[in-house]
Write a protein that holds these residues in place. Structure first.
Motif, PDB file in Angstrom:
ATOM      1  N   GLN A 269      54.782  52.537  -5.856  1.00 33.19           N
ATOM      2  CA  GLN A 269      54.104  53.715  -6.385  1.00 33.19           C
ATOM      3  C   GLN A 269      53.070  53.368  -7.455  1.00 33.19           C
ATOM      4  O   GLN A 269      52.551  54.252  -8.129  1.00 33.19           O
ATOM      5  N   HIS A 270      52.811  52.075  -7.633  1.00 32.14           N
ATOM      6  CA  HIS A 270      51.771  51.608  -8.534  1.00 32.14           C
ATOM      7  C   HIS A 270      50.631  51.004  -7.698  1.00 32.14           C
ATOM      8  O   HIS A 270      50.844  50.533  -6.578  1.00 32.14           O
ATOM      9  N   LYS A 296      44.178  52.851  -0.699  1.00 26.77           N
ATOM     10  CA  LYS A 296      45.553  53.287  -0.991  1.00 26.77           C
ATOM     11  C   LYS A 296      45.853  53.128  -2.478  1.00 26.77           C
ATOM     12  O   LYS A 296      46.476  54.008  -3.099  1.00 26.77           O
ATOM     13  N   LEU A 300      46.784  56.071  -5.535  1.00 35.17           N
ATOM     14  CA  LEU A 300      47.896  56.034  -6.485  1.00 35.17           C
ATOM     15  C   LEU A 300      47.414  56.060  -7.926  1.00 35.17           C
ATOM     16  O   LEU A 300      48.081  56.602  -8.801  1.00 35.17           O
ATOM     17  N   ASN A 301      46.248  55.457  -8.175  1.00 36.71           N
ATOM     18  CA  ASN A 301      45.698  55.413  -9.535  1.00 36.71           C
ATOM     19  C   ASN A 301      44.182  55.378  -9.455  1.00 36.71           C
ATOM     20  O   ASN A 301      43.594  54.316  -9.230  1.00 36.71           O
TER      21      ASN A 301
END
Length: 531
Positions: A269-270, A296, A300-301
């Motif tokens: 999830q990072h 991707k 996530l960020n």
């Protein structure tokens, strides 16, 4: 103990899935029989149910109307859903006097992301007024160009009143240097902190040092500090994207692959594990897959600079230069003191023959970040593209090498200039000097090329061998070695050419496979809405 108290007890114990099931049932019962629970009990059930939904990542369902704490949770949900404007609107609706430090902190971060710098500064300052040791708020202010002295003054009272906190003023000074792009003084100041017995082996300081060495172009020390930090904290994720990139650049693709697997086992999830895997794909020349993995990571960020650089580089190498430019510009906005962001953008300009735009950008970087070996080399790189500015390039590279004789990019560009002028002996001397205290694949390979030019074939073969030992995937070293072998053995060369002709269809098959893979990953990008 009432049933609501049981729900509260489970929530305190972190049994969120249990809370969700029970509170959901109880709220349904309450809806069917309004007299079953008091308004206070129903309110508590709503809060516990919303909190359990948040922990189960059902962000839309978790948005239930309530008081300040629930508004904060709603704002968290909106940020998870990439609806930052809605999050800001929710928090803005809370009166200033009722905003807790965490609300001000979230507002500050959201304002900063939205480019509302003045509002962001105000919110960060409010956090510090309430919590003078909120270090992340301090970093937020420094990143928004608030002077280090002003930030330090906001913590002075607490520094003077608490024992063993004298290091904090030095810490603020160090990160003020970081955010003004003064890498040398930032490194020296953090080193002085790291050497103090109380802060020795601090993972955050080691990670900051690693990042600063990377920004300064000292990849060897950067890798060393990342490795030290990783040994101290095997679950470290922050900064591992840069570490993976450095390993990939050195040709250590097996290490990159292992790092990616380790990070995915810690958390997917990072952004970092996706960037590391993307670097492995990029340096394996699988650009479409690198593009997917970079996209991707950005999902996530969206503030991941390394993810933007990865995706930008993949787009550039796939010929999608205008899209790449957008990503490099966003990276510059997020990290205006990182030279590699500007390098990516300038490479795009040069790839599209926009030399004028590249020159303007390089000059701006030179003026903004100062005349150091890196900015001098970047400007020289652009000057080398125009025959009119060749002499200027030479002057800039000489200045860069005077400051840092071991700076690899400057050595490579100076060697390129000497090769054009056919000054091979000068080039050999330059490269030998640069390799005296370091070993680098590209430098060994270029030295091999220069040695071939002066008919020193045996030593040239040795240099190509060293280059390949450092990076087995370096195609140019392999080509140089194969070319020499063919010249030494004409008969064998003829036989090899015959074999190559016979295997021509096999090579075409590989190329078709690459196209197939590109199409596959392009489909996946479209599926995830990443194109």
């Amino acid at each position: 103990m009432s049933v609501v108290e049981h729900v509260r007890e489970m929530a305190s114990a972190g049994l969120h899935s249990n809370v969700r099931l029970l509170s959901g049932l109880l709220l349904t019962m309450s809806g069917n029989n309004p007299e079953l629970f008091s308004p206070s009990q129903k309110y508590q059930l709503l809060v516990y149910h919303a909190d359990s939904l948040f922990h189960d990542k059902e962000y839309r369902n978790a948005c239930l109307p309530s008081e300040i704490e629930v508004k904060y949770k709603m704002a968290e949900c909106y940020t998870m859903l990439k609806q930052d404007k809605d999050a800001i609107a929710i928090l803005d609706g809370i009166p200033s006097r009722q905003r807790t430090p965490k609300i001000n902190m979230m507002l500050a971060n959201l304002y900063k992301k939205a480019g509302q710098e003045r509002s962001s500064v105000t919110s960060y300052k409010e956090v510090l007024r309430q919590c003078p040791l909120a270090l992340d708020a301090i970093l937020g202010l420094l990143s928004l160009s608030v002077k280090g002295a002003e930030v330090a003054s906001m913590t002075m009272n607490v520094i003077q009143s608490i024992p063993n906190l004298d290091w904090l003023s030095v810490w603020i000074k160090a990160y003020a240097f970081v955010h003004t792009g003064d890498n040398t003084r930032a490194i020296n100041t953090i080193c002085s902190l790291e050497k103090k017995s109380l802060l020795r082996d601090n993972v955050d300081l080691l990670g900051s040092l690693a990042d600063l060495y990377f920004r300064a172009g000292d990849n060897k020390n950067s890798i060393l500090k990342f490795e030290q930090a990783q040994m101290l904290d095997p679950y470290l994720i922050k900064g591992m994207d840069v570490y993976g990139y450095l390993l990939a650049r050195e040709g250590r693709l097996e290490d990159v692959e292992n790092l990616g697997c380790r990070l995915f086992n810690i958390s997917d999830q990072h952004a970092e594990p996706w960037v590391v895997s993307g670097c492995h794909s990029f340096y394996s020349k699988r650009y479409s897959r690198a593009l997917y993995l970079g996209a991707k990571a950005i999902q996530l960020n969206s503030n991941s600079v390394q993810a933007l650089l990865l995706k930008g580089a993949a787009l550039r190498n796939m010929g999608r230069v205008q899209e790449a430019i957008i990503h490099f510009r966003e990276a510059i906005r997020l990290a205006p003191c990182r030279l590699d962001c500007y390098e990516g953008l300038i490479e795009c300009y040069l790839a599209s023959n926009s030399i004028r735009e590249a020159m303007v950008m390089a000059n701006n970087v030179y003026k903004t970040l100062g005349a150091n070996a890196q900015t001098l080399t970047l400007l020289a790189t652009v000057c080398l593209e125009d025959p009119v500015t060749q002499e200027k390039a030479k002057t800039l590279l000489d200045k860069a090498l005077t400051q840092r004789p071991d700076y690899i990019k400057a050595v490579v560009k100076k060697a390129e200039l000497l090769s054009r002028e056919q000054k091979y002996e000068d080039g050999i001397a330059l490269l030998r000097n640069a390799l005296a205290n370091q070993s680098d694949c590209v430098l060994h390979r270029i030295l091999g090329d220069f040695l071939v030019a002066v008919n020193e074939y045996q030593e040239a073969m040795d240099q190509y061998s060293i280059a390949l030992s450092l990076d087995p995937n370096d195609q140019k070293s392999l080509e140089g070695m194969q070319k020499m072998e063919k010249e030494e053995s004409p008969t064998d060369a003829t036989q090899e050419e015959d074999v190559d002709d016979m295997e021509g269809s096999g090579e075409e098959g590989d190329l078709e496979g690459s196209d197939s893979e590109a199409a596959q990953w392009a489909d996946q990008e479209q599926w995830f809405g990443m194109q």
